[in-house]
Enzyme design. Structure first.
Site, PDB file in Angstrom:
ATOM      1  N   ARG A 259     -75.570 -12.531  24.525  1.00 34.18           N
ATOM      2  CA  ARG A 259     -75.170 -12.270  23.149  1.00 34.18           C
ATOM      3  C   ARG A 259     -76.001 -11.082  22.686  1.00 34.18           C
ATOM      4  O   ARG A 259     -77.233 -11.122  22.689  1.00 34.18           O
ATOM      5  CB  ARG A 259     -75.422 -13.506  22.284  1.00 34.18           C
ATOM      6  N   ASP A 261     -77.492  -8.779  20.056  1.00 41.01           N
ATOM      7  CA  ASP A 261     -77.836  -8.885  18.642  1.00 41.01           C
ATOM      8  C   ASP A 261     -77.490  -7.608  17.878  1.00 41.01           C
ATOM      9  O   ASP A 261     -77.825  -6.495  18.312  1.00 41.01           O
ATOM     10  CB  ASP A 261     -79.341  -9.169  18.519  1.00 41.01           C
ATOM     11  N   ALA A 262     -76.838  -7.774  16.749  1.00 38.98           N
ATOM     12  CA  ALA A 262     -76.627  -6.722  15.741  1.00 38.98           C
ATOM     13  C   ALA A 262     -76.363  -5.352  16.346  1.00 38.98           C
ATOM     14  O   ALA A 262     -77.121  -4.402  16.147  1.00 38.98           O
ATOM     15  CB  ALA A 262     -77.831  -6.659  14.803  1.00 38.98           C
ATOM     16  N   GLU A 295     -72.753  -9.311  18.425  1.00 37.46           N
ATOM     17  CA  GLU A 295     -72.815  -9.571  16.995  1.00 37.46           C
ATOM     18  C   GLU A 295     -72.641  -8.238  16.282  1.00 37.46           C
ATOM     19  O   GLU A 295     -73.352  -7.268  16.593  1.00 37.46           O
ATOM     20  CB  GLU A 295     -74.152 -10.184  16.589  1.00 37.46           C
ATOM     21  N   ASP A 320     -68.194 -13.580  11.864  1.00 37.66           N
ATOM     22  CA  ASP A 320     -68.884 -14.201  10.739  1.00 37.66           C
ATOM     23  C   ASP A 320     -67.960 -14.480   9.558  1.00 37.66           C
ATOM     24  O   ASP A 320     -68.217 -15.386   8.760  1.00 37.66           O
ATOM     25  CB  ASP A 320     -70.042 -13.318  10.274  1.00 37.66           C
ATOM     26  N   PHE A 322     -65.089 -15.814   9.437  1.00 40.15           N
ATOM     27  CA  PHE A 322     -64.550 -17.167   9.501  1.00 40.15           C
ATOM     28  C   PHE A 322     -65.531 -18.125   8.830  1.00 40.15           C
ATOM     29  O   PHE A 322     -65.139 -18.984   8.031  1.00 40.15           O
ATOM     30  CB  PHE A 322     -64.313 -17.556  10.962  1.00 40.15           C
ATOM     31  N   HIS A 324     -67.816 -17.324   6.567  1.00 37.24           N
ATOM     32  CA  HIS A 324     -67.949 -17.033   5.135  1.00 37.24           C
ATOM     33  C   HIS A 324     -66.810 -17.654   4.318  1.00 37.24           C
ATOM     34  O   HIS A 324     -67.039 -18.171   3.219  1.00 37.24           O
ATOM     35  CB  HIS A 324     -67.966 -15.524   4.906  1.00 37.24           C
ATOM     36  N   GLY A 392     -81.007 -20.112   8.662  1.00 37.92           N
ATOM     37  CA  GLY A 392     -82.405 -19.682   8.572  1.00 37.92           C
ATOM     38  C   GLY A 392     -82.681 -18.595   7.568  1.00 37.92           C
ATOM     39  O   GLY A 392     -83.815 -18.450   7.106  1.00 37.92           O
ATOM     40  N   ASN A 393     -81.681 -17.826   7.200  1.00 31.29           N
ATOM     41  CA  ASN A 393     -81.895 -16.767   6.216  1.00 31.29           C
ATOM     42  C   ASN A 393     -81.619 -17.231   4.793  1.00 31.29           C
ATOM     43  O   ASN A 393     -81.544 -16.417   3.870  1.00 31.29           O
ATOM     44  CB  ASN A 393     -81.040 -15.542   6.564  1.00 31.29           C
TER      45      ASN A 393
END
Length: 604
Positions: A259, A261-262, A295, A320, A322, A324, A392-393
């Site tokens: 995966r 990241d960003a 991501e 993401d 989906f 939200h 977590g955020n």
């Protein structure tokens, strides 16, 4: 070019490090006895040398220009932390038992995201092995592990890693990770590893010393500072550093996929982007398919499009939006980026295609955003109702189980697991874990600790949150561990049983197992907050209706012709619901009585 220390057998080790602007490079052995090994530089700036009497377990630094000692930027293990010496590892000595492993097709994956440090009381790779039968019984066939690249201290999400080849010492190091992957494959579970190629953490990041700035560049800025150099002078070898890292995980640790990241923070304007090159190199590996799942918040189909059509050629991406659309409907939250979601029409759109913002105007961004995913199969999108970011955020690391009532929690689970996308669970959600998952670190630099505290406080301003928990405190880490004693208690056990049933239905019902947007119809009623879905495959069809209203509703829906038999209702008492008034058999034109926050599934 393979990097780092490569054990050759017979107590011989080859060392390779890229530092083109340095004038001298030596290996300084510090254990078992101190000595120096001079390296030779080639035309591309790689320093190499093969040394006798260097066995696995040897600890070493590189000495740069005869002045400073630094750990290996491609270190396989940092047994004494990010500032200590690197260790020579024999990557070939492990006796793998997964020779018959063929992997799990992406379209069949039920992914379970976990954090090694908080998933078990012990917080190690080996401790996870005892939980694999539990995951297999649940129906999980792929775990996604948050980053394990060596980070400062022993508490971190993993996105502050500074040795991208190193395996976190406090988790159990290289041997522990191999044991876990081997055990997963024996249980029929694939392993996806989260990797970070958009930045390195701030503490213990010594790439600056090796490149004197050429690993990084100032022409782009990321949320974490200067961007990594993927498109400027010297970028070929920077790319090699990360491409070889991907191959290192896939080959040495038998990882099934990564995966990424960003990737929107990987800045690259080159004609052949780094991500395209990375996907091509992974595609050259023989044997089973290894997956690259990105991501990204760009809603850009170049991520999945083939290189022949100008794309990167990655296998999948997190979706993401989906999350939200579902989150806003069941929680009512409308702060920050949630402000542009919260309607049934947007949920209908997300259910049909994944992206909501596919080129339309985004009120939160105040511009048009994204492009259309209509030409791509739904198996390319990974969806969730919770993940490490979305939990977590939050200020207190609140899980969905503490934000909505039990019926809404079951509805959200069904909406995800019966979708035509690849589902991902966040550890503990299957039994409604109520412990928070908070952001935590264990840095050693007081100035950095203070900066992180201030940065977190600033980040939460957009949501109107204050009194931020101290990320450096061990308490937030300990509070974030799963409570395994709860998995069978009361509603926790009922929810876990529901998850298991939903996964079984998804896997064993052809109309649900076939991830095909062309065999999917979705309709919504905005005022009543109702969504109903029709999915079909040869000799199989299902119909399910979801009520996102906190009150009971009555409605007549355009039900497809057929003899429809109820096979699951989240309101049933076996799931500790209030009891359902939905009929066991359904006829077109019939008026339906829907409980608040309910999902009912029929098979025809």
């Amino acid at each position: 070019m393979k990097l780092g220390s490569q054990y050759q057998g017979d107590n011989k080790t080859k060392f390779t490090v890229w530092a083109p602007t340095r004038d001298r490079m030596a290996v300084r052995i510090v254990e078992p006895e101190e000595r120096f090994i001079e390296l030779n530089k080639d035309e591309w700036g790689y320093w190499e040398g093969e040394a006798e009497n260097v066995a696995p377990g040897t600890l070493y630094f590189y000495q740069l220009d005869g002045e400073i000692d630094r750990p290996d930027p491609a270190s396989h293990h940092q047994p004494k932390g990010v500032h200590g010496p690197s260790e020579v590892i024999d990557q070939q000595s492990y006796g793998w038992q997964d020779g018959d492993w063929q992997g799990i097709p992406q379209a069949e994956m039920i992914i379970y995201e976990l954090h090694v440090g908080t998933f078990t009381p012990e917080g190690t790779f080996v401790a996870i092995i005892d939980k694999l039968p539990y995951l297999k019984d649940l129906g999980v066939n792929a775990i996604e592990i948050m980053p394990v690249a060596q980070f400062p201290g022993d508490r971190n999400w993993g996105y502050d890693g500074v040795y991208i080849y190193g395996v976190q010492n406090s988790y159990g190091g290289p041997a522990g990770l191999k044991k876990l992957v081997d055990a997963c494959h024996r249980e029929g579970i694939a392993v996806i590893l989260d990797v970070v190629y958009n930045h390195l953490g701030p503490e213990g990041n010594y790439l600056w010393d090796y490149g004197r700035g050429i690993y990084f560049m100032d022409k782009y800025k990321t949320p974490w500072g200067s961007a990594l150099n993927f498109d400027d002078a010297y970028c070929n070898e920077v790319r090699n550093y990360f491409i070889e890292n991907t191959l290192y995980w896939l080959e040495n640790y038998h990882i099934d996929g990564l995966r990424l990241d960003a990737i929107h923070a990987i800045y690259d304007m080159s004609a052949r982007p780094f991500l395209q090159e990375l996907a091509a190199r992974v595609g050259e590996l023989k044997g089973r398919t290894r997956y690259l799942i990105a991501e990204s918040d760009l809603n850009d189909m170049r991520i999945l499009r083939s290189p022949e059509k100008g794309g990167f050629g990655l296998h999948g991406q997190w979706c993401d939006e989906f999350h939200h659309t579902l989150h806003t409907l069941i929680t009512g939250e409308k702060d920050g980026y949630y402000s542009e979601f919260g309607t049934m029409k947007l949920l209908e759109k997300a259910y049909k295609q994944g992206y909501v913002y596919d080129g339309i105007y985004s009120p939160h961004r105040k511009r048009n955003h994204g492009n259309s995913p209509k030409d791509f199969g739904s198996e390319r999108f990974v969806v969730c109702i919770q993940n490490h970011d979305q939990v977590g955020n939050r200020l207190g690391g609140d899980r969905l189980s503490t934000l909505v009532d039990f019926e809404a929690l079951k509805l959200a689970a069904g909406a995800m697991l019966l979708s035509a996308f690849v589902p991902m669970l966040f550890m503990g959600e299957e039994y409604g874990e109520e412990a928070p998952f908070m952001y935590f670190i264990s840095h050693g630099d007081p100035g950095l600790i203070d900066a992180v505290r201030k940065g977190r406080a600033e980040e939460f301003k957009a949501f109107g949150w204050d009194k931020v928990p101290d990320p450096q405190g061990k308490e937030v880490f300990m509070q974030s561990k799963l409570n395994w004693d709860n998995i069978d208690r009361g509603k926790h056990g009922a929810l876990r049983s529901l998850y298991k049933k939903l996964i079984q239905l998804r896997q064993n019902t052809p109309a649900l197992a076939k991830l095909d947007k062309n065999n999917l119809e979705v309709h919504s009623q905005e005022e009543e907050k109702i969504l109903w879905v029709y999915r079909h495959a040869p000799e199989s069809k299902v119909f399910y209706v979801m009520n996102f209203n906190g009150e009971a509703s009555s409605c007549s829906l355009s039900i497809p012709q057929g003899n429809w038999t109820k096979i699951l209702d989240t309101s049933d008492r076996q799931w500790m619901g209030p009891g359902s008034e939905m009929p066991d058999r359904l006829s077109p034109g019939e008026t339906l009585k829907l409980n608040p926050w309910s999902l009912t599934l029929y098979e025809g």
